[in-house]
Write an enzyme that holds these catalytic residues in place. Structure first.
Site, PDB file in Angstrom:
ATOM      1  CD  GLU A 110      -2.816   1.487   0.607  1.00 35.62           C
ATOM      2  OE1 GLU A 110      -2.528   1.537  -0.597  1.00 35.62           O
ATOM      3  OE2 GLU A 110      -3.953   1.729   1.046  1.00 35.62           O
ATOM      4  CG  ASP A 111      -0.710   4.726  -1.822  1.00 32.99           C
ATOM      5  OD1 ASP A 111      -1.438   4.172  -0.976  1.00 32.99           O
ATOM      6  OD2 ASP A 111      -1.161   5.503  -2.676  1.00 32.99           O
ATOM      7  CG  ASP A 114      -5.652   9.641   5.512  1.00 30.13           C
ATOM      8  OD1 ASP A 114      -6.162   9.782   6.635  1.00 30.13           O
ATOM      9  OD2 ASP A 114      -5.534  10.582   4.719  1.00 30.13           O
ATOM     10  CG  PHE A 162      -3.498  15.333   0.188  1.00 27.27           C
ATOM     11  CD1 PHE A 162      -4.503  14.442   0.555  1.00 27.27           C
ATOM     12  CD2 PHE A 162      -3.025  15.300  -1.119  1.00 27.27           C
ATOM     13  CE1 PHE A 162      -5.034  13.536  -0.360  1.00 27.27           C
ATOM     14  CE2 PHE A 162      -3.536  14.396  -2.043  1.00 27.27           C
ATOM     15  CZ  PHE A 162      -4.550  13.520  -1.659  1.00 27.27           C
ATOM     16  NE  ARG A 175      -2.102   8.121 -10.008  1.00 21.96           N
ATOM     17  CZ  ARG A 175      -2.803   7.757  -8.924  1.00 21.96           C
ATOM     18  NH1 ARG A 175      -2.161   7.399  -7.834  1.00 21.96           N
ATOM     19  NH2 ARG A 175      -4.113   7.752  -8.941  1.00 21.96           N
TER      20      ARG A 175
HETATM   21  P1  IMP Z   1      -7.412   5.294   3.940  1.00 22.44           P
HETATM   22  O1  IMP Z   1      -8.450   4.310   3.526  1.00 22.44           O
HETATM   23  O2  IMP Z   1      -7.991   6.546   4.525  1.00 22.44           O
HETATM   24  O3  IMP Z   1      -6.333   4.704   4.825  1.00 22.44           O
HETATM   25  O4  IMP Z   1      -6.719   5.837   2.630  1.00 22.44           O
HETATM   26  C1  IMP Z   1      -5.981   4.999   1.853  1.00 22.44           C
HETATM   27  C2  IMP Z   1      -5.830   5.500   0.439  1.00 22.44           C
HETATM   28  O5  IMP Z   1      -6.162   6.879   0.276  1.00 22.44           O
HETATM   29  C3  IMP Z   1      -4.377   5.391   0.053  1.00 22.44           C
HETATM   30  O6  IMP Z   1      -4.150   4.152  -0.551  1.00 22.44           O
HETATM   31  C4  IMP Z   1      -4.185   6.521  -0.919  1.00 22.44           C
HETATM   32  O7  IMP Z   1      -4.466   6.092  -2.213  1.00 22.44           O
HETATM   33  C5  IMP Z   1      -5.187   7.550  -0.492  1.00 22.44           C
HETATM   34  N1  IMP Z   1      -4.530   8.578   0.344  1.00 22.44           N
HETATM   35  C6  IMP Z   1      -4.596   8.708   1.675  1.00 22.44           C
HETATM   36  N2  IMP Z   1      -3.858   9.741   2.117  1.00 22.44           N
HETATM   37  C7  IMP Z   1      -3.299  10.283   1.013  1.00 22.44           C
HETATM   38  C8  IMP Z   1      -2.389  11.388   0.794  1.00 22.44           C
HETATM   39  O8  IMP Z   1      -1.921  12.094   1.714  1.00 22.44           O
HETATM   40  N3  IMP Z   1      -2.043  11.632  -0.501  1.00 22.44           N
HETATM   41  C9  IMP Z   1      -2.500  10.888  -1.542  1.00 22.44           C
HETATM   42  N4  IMP Z   1      -3.335   9.852  -1.378  1.00 22.44           N
HETATM   43  C10 IMP Z   1      -3.729   9.551  -0.118  1.00 22.44           C
HETATM   44 MG    MG Z   2      -4.063   3.799  -2.494  1.00 22.11          MG
END
Ligand code: IMP
Ligand code: MG
Length: 183
Positions: A110-111, A114, A162, A175
């Protein structure tokens, strides 16, 4: 548009605030992760890396090239963000990996974590497919989510900003940047 123009903030009025992790820092850390993963698994584990698209595509590509044990790669497409900067919480699975997970060591790549909603939705679905093990390798972790989401491998603890670059986007832009910056 050139990279310099992006750095000068000429992309749709959005300005990069600062570089949070340089390309060198990222490269070094990814190499360490690859080394740790290569030690943790053996050939008999039939390691399968599942990259969460699109954000993990650069991380995954760099990671696998430094891993020294046999592995397979598949992908998973989940969507939750749309064009905004905050998660919608409505995580949709658009593509499920076609590979058989049964009895294999599965590592989800996973990148960034959040809210953790994406992984909380995806991991039980993968677990249901009876892998021998299921672990997560996240490049970045904002540490906002409760401790139940504590991946085995994390590249960097990330600030609650962000972030874009190295696969991470805002509305599909940024990207391709080789470093990670805050927007
Ligand atoms: P989560 O479900 O809130 O943990 O978010 C996960 C996904 O949201 C990640 O795989 C990212 O693709 C995207 N994401 C969350 N935070 C960021 C950020 O700071 N920049 C870009 N994409 C984000
Ligand atoms: Mg993602």
């Amino acid at each position: 548009m050139t990279r310099t123009a992006i750095e000068e903030g000429q992309l749709g009025g959005r300005r990069l605030q600062r570089v949070v992790f340089t390309a060198d820092q990222v490269r070094t850390r990814v190499r360490e992760l690859s080394r740790d993963i290569s030690i943790a698994y053996g050939a008999e584990d039939r390691l399968l890396l599942i990259g969460l698209l699109k954000g993990s595509f650069i991380f995954l590509a760099d990671l696998v090239r430094e891993i020294t044990i046999p592995l397979h790669v598949d992908f998973l497409v989940a969507s939750s963000y749309g064009a905004g900067k905050a998660t919608s919480g409505d995580v949709r699975l658009l593509y499920d990996p076609a590979s058989s997970l049964e009895g294999r060591a599965v590592l989800v790549v996973e990148d960034i974590i959040d809210s953790g909603k994406t992984l909380r939705k995806i991991l039980p679905r993968l677990e249901a497919r009876a892998p021998a093990s299921l672990e997560v390798c996240a490049l970045l972790h904002k540490r906002l989510s409760p401790a139940d989401l504590d991946p085995r491998w994390v590249g960097f603890d990330a600030p609650n900003e962000f972030l874009v670059g190295y696969g991470l986007d805002h509305a599909e832009d940024f990207r391709h940047l080789p470093y990670i910056a805050s927007l």
